[in-house]
Design an enzyme around this catalytic site. Structure first.
Site, PDB file in Angstrom:
ATOM      1  CB  SER A   1      -0.890  -0.035   1.240  1.00 50.32           C
ATOM      2  OG  SER A   1      -1.795   1.027   1.242  1.00 50.32           O
ATOM      3  CB  CYS A   2       0.954   4.259  -2.121  1.00 54.96           C
ATOM      4  SG  CYS A   2       1.814   5.840  -2.216  1.00 54.96           S
TER       5      CYS A   2
END
Length: 129
Positions: free
Chosen positions: A78-79
């Site tokens: 997940s960024c």
């Protein structure tokens, strides 16, 4: 056999893109391809929250991603910047920012865009949803 990374921009609920990405991932694996990682970006980072609680009769997409990851050794990234903007926090970021809790679902990790850039160089295909 090809190697793939998927990029999921759509939220866990509210649009079909995350569910379509999951179905595409399942189809890839059925056909014998290798899914190396799934990168959640923009509103897609909501897929990584352990605070998503669908109704009992609804498909639990976060748990489905976790099961797929566990069964096939797929990285769920997940960024980090998009996650923090949307309140998705891991242990490290919680400590860094003086928060009292975390909410990244097990099996997901916060990652920079460098991970996505590397996947674009290394995988045979990168598909965005």
């Amino acid at each position: 056999m090809l190697t793939y990374t998927l990029v999921v921009n759509g939220s866990v609920y509210g649009s079909q893109s995350a569910r379509n990405a999951y179905l595409f991932a399942c189809a890839l694996l059925e056909k014998g391809h290798q899914l190396v990682s799934v990168f959640f970006y923009q509103d897609g980072v909501n897929n990584a929250s352990n605070l998503i609680l669908p109704a009992n009769d609804e498909f639990d997409l976060t748990k489905a991603w976790q099961a797929l990851s566990f069964q096939h050794g797929i990285r769920l990234e997940s960024c980090v910047a998009a996650s923090l903007r949307r309140g998705v926090v891991d242990d490290n970021e919680s400590k860094t920012h003086g928060l009292t809790s975390r909410n990244v679902a097990d099996g997901f990790e916060l990652s920079g865009l460098g991970g996505l850039a590397e996947a674009m160089l290394v995988q045979d295909r990168v598909v965005q949803f």
